[in-house]
Scaffold this motif. Sequence first.
Motif, PDB file in Angstrom:
ATOM      1  N   ASP A 186       0.849  -1.185   0.000  1.00  0.00           N
ATOM      2  CA  ASP A 186       0.000   0.000   0.000  1.00  0.00           C
ATOM      3  C   ASP A 186       0.893   1.246   0.000  1.00  0.00           C
ATOM      4  N   ASP A 187       0.271   2.421   0.158  1.00  0.00           N
ATOM      5  CA  ASP A 187       1.036   3.668   0.105  1.00  0.00           C
ATOM      6  C   ASP A 187       2.001   3.814   1.276  1.00  0.00           C
ATOM      7  N   GLY A 188       1.802   3.009   2.327  1.00  0.00           N
ATOM      8  CA  GLY A 188       2.660   3.105   3.494  1.00  0.00           C
ATOM      9  C   GLY A 188       3.897   2.238   3.430  1.00  0.00           C
ATOM     10  N   CYS A 189       4.101   1.534   2.300  1.00  0.00           N
ATOM     11  CA  CYS A 189       5.266   0.645   2.178  1.00  0.00           C
ATOM     12  C   CYS A 189       5.886   0.783   0.793  1.00  0.00           C
ATOM     13  N   LEU A 190       7.188   0.966   0.786  1.00  0.00           N
ATOM     14  CA  LEU A 190       7.919   1.120  -0.481  1.00  0.00           C
ATOM     15  C   LEU A 190       8.954   0.021  -0.662  1.00  0.00           C
ATOM     16  N   ASN A 191       8.773  -1.110   0.011  1.00  0.00           N
ATOM     17  CA  ASN A 191       9.801  -2.143   0.041  1.00  0.00           C
ATOM     18  C   ASN A 191       9.689  -3.194  -1.064  1.00  0.00           C
ATOM     19  N   GLY A 192       8.616  -3.138  -1.859  1.00  0.00           N
ATOM     20  CA  GLY A 192       8.463  -4.145  -2.912  1.00  0.00           C
ATOM     21  C   GLY A 192       8.331  -5.547  -2.344  1.00  0.00           C
ATOM     22  N   CYS A 193       7.418  -5.688  -1.383  1.00  0.00           N
ATOM     23  CA  CYS A 193       7.332  -6.926  -0.603  1.00  0.00           C
ATOM     24  C   CYS A 193       6.781  -8.111  -1.399  1.00  0.00           C
ATOM     25  N   GLY A 194       5.996  -7.845  -2.420  1.00  0.00           N
ATOM     26  CA  GLY A 194       5.276  -8.938  -3.083  1.00  0.00           C
ATOM     27  C   GLY A 194       3.972  -9.155  -2.359  1.00  0.00           C
ATOM     28  N   CYS A 195       3.963 -10.072  -1.412  1.00  0.00           N
ATOM     29  CA  CYS A 195       2.857 -10.159  -0.453  1.00  0.00           C
ATOM     30  C   CYS A 195       3.255  -9.267   0.715  1.00  0.00           C
ATOM     31  N   CYS A 196       2.655  -8.073   0.789  1.00  0.00           N
ATOM     32  CA  CYS A 196       3.108  -7.060   1.748  1.00  0.00           C
ATOM     33  C   CYS A 196       2.472  -7.280   3.115  1.00  0.00           C
ATOM     34  N   LYS A 197       3.254  -7.813   4.014  1.00  0.00           N
ATOM     35  CA  LYS A 197       2.744  -8.123   5.350  1.00  0.00           C
ATOM     36  C   LYS A 197       2.383  -6.876   6.155  1.00  0.00           C
ATOM     37  N   PRO A 198       3.181  -5.804   6.124  1.00  0.00           N
ATOM     38  CA  PRO A 198       2.758  -4.585   6.821  1.00  0.00           C
ATOM     39  C   PRO A 198       1.439  -4.023   6.289  1.00  0.00           C
ATOM     40  N   SER A 199       1.267  -4.029   4.967  1.00  0.00           N
ATOM     41  CA  SER A 199       0.016  -3.526   4.380  1.00  0.00           C
ATOM     42  C   SER A 199      -1.173  -4.356   4.841  1.00  0.00           C
ATOM     43  N   LEU A 200      -1.006  -5.683   4.883  1.00  0.00           N
ATOM     44  CA  LEU A 200      -2.090  -6.553   5.339  1.00  0.00           C
ATOM     45  C   LEU A 200      -2.396  -6.325   6.812  1.00  0.00           C
ATOM     46  N   MET A 201      -1.364  -6.096   7.613  1.00  0.00           N
ATOM     47  CA  MET A 201      -1.599  -5.810   9.032  1.00  0.00           C
ATOM     48  C   MET A 201      -2.413  -4.533   9.201  1.00  0.00           C
ATOM     49  N   ARG A 202      -2.082  -3.505   8.420  1.00  0.00           N
ATOM     50  CA  ARG A 202      -2.847  -2.259   8.501  1.00  0.00           C
ATOM     51  C   ARG A 202      -4.291  -2.465   8.056  1.00  0.00           C
ATOM     52  N   LYS A 203      -4.479  -3.362   7.093  1.00  0.00           N
ATOM     53  CA  LYS A 203      -5.827  -3.622   6.564  1.00  0.00           C
ATOM     54  C   LYS A 203      -6.668  -4.464   7.521  1.00  0.00           C
ATOM     55  N   LEU A 204      -6.048  -5.439   8.181  1.00  0.00           N
ATOM     56  CA  LEU A 204      -6.806  -6.456   8.917  1.00  0.00           C
ATOM     57  C   LEU A 204      -6.934  -6.183  10.417  1.00  0.00           C
ATOM     58  N   ALA A 205      -6.070  -5.339  10.969  1.00  0.00           N
ATOM     59  CA  ALA A 205      -6.098  -5.088  12.416  1.00  0.00           C
ATOM     60  C   ALA A 205      -6.458  -3.634  12.692  1.00  0.00           C
ATOM     61  N   ASN A 206      -7.074  -3.413  13.843  1.00  0.00           N
ATOM     62  CA  ASN A 206      -7.337  -2.067  14.304  1.00  0.00           C
ATOM     63  C   ASN A 206      -6.108  -1.529  15.037  1.00  0.00           C
ATOM     64  N   VAL A 207      -6.021  -0.219  15.137  1.00  0.00           N
ATOM     65  CA  VAL A 207      -4.866   0.412  15.785  1.00  0.00           C
ATOM     66  C   VAL A 207      -4.701  -0.089  17.205  1.00  0.00           C
ATOM     67  N   GLU A 208      -5.826  -0.288  17.910  1.00  0.00           N
ATOM     68  CA  GLU A 208      -5.750  -0.663  19.329  1.00  0.00           C
ATOM     69  C   GLU A 208      -5.510  -2.154  19.552  1.00  0.00           C
TER      70      GLU A 208
END
Length: 221
Positions: free
Chosen positions: A138-160
Amino acid sequence: MTKPVVFCDFDGTITNSDNIIAIMKQFAPPEWEAIKDDILAQNISIQEGVGKLFSLLPSSSKEEITSYILDEAVIRQGFKEFVAFTKEKGIPLYIISGGIDFFVYPLLEGLIDQSEIYCNGSDFTSENITILWPHSCDDGCLNGCGCCKPSLMRKLANVEDYKIVIGDSITDLQAAKLADEVIARDLLLAKCQQLDLKHTAFSTFYEVIDVLEKKLEVNPA
């Protein structure tokens, strides 16, 4: 406090060994090793590297490769019990994997619903295997992850949410940096120690169950 949300790697974490490496050792020409070394040294992105690795393999080998992995891969001790534990306690469990659908799905069949598995896709219509990236950065990651685990964490979990990452390798490092706690082995464990990330070492999923039980005792939902 909300219950933990668990993000678990697949290759080398749920399975005892890395399935992509196993496939390359068995089927790829020798140049795969230099690509692998570049990925681990972070000289190239994971997406670029994994794409290059599989482009070395002919699409006609799909059935042979799949059969080989289904025969060779071993699920880590305690994983079935760990899945049952998360269901019993109502703990969300997501599999976030840099692995490929054609072997991840069949290896987890009967254990994890496909709707809770996030991995890379595959296309066998060209001469050589093409990897697809349905979960790219997503826009918060520039690492070229392929399957971007940080992006999925932001999508699937709430901040709290109390985010727990379980993993073993460099491909889990960016997710580990976002986690409240990491359960790690192998290279990821060394990175957690080096970067002073909150972590626990594990070798079987029975140990992972123990970590979660203690977390629930201290912070019941």
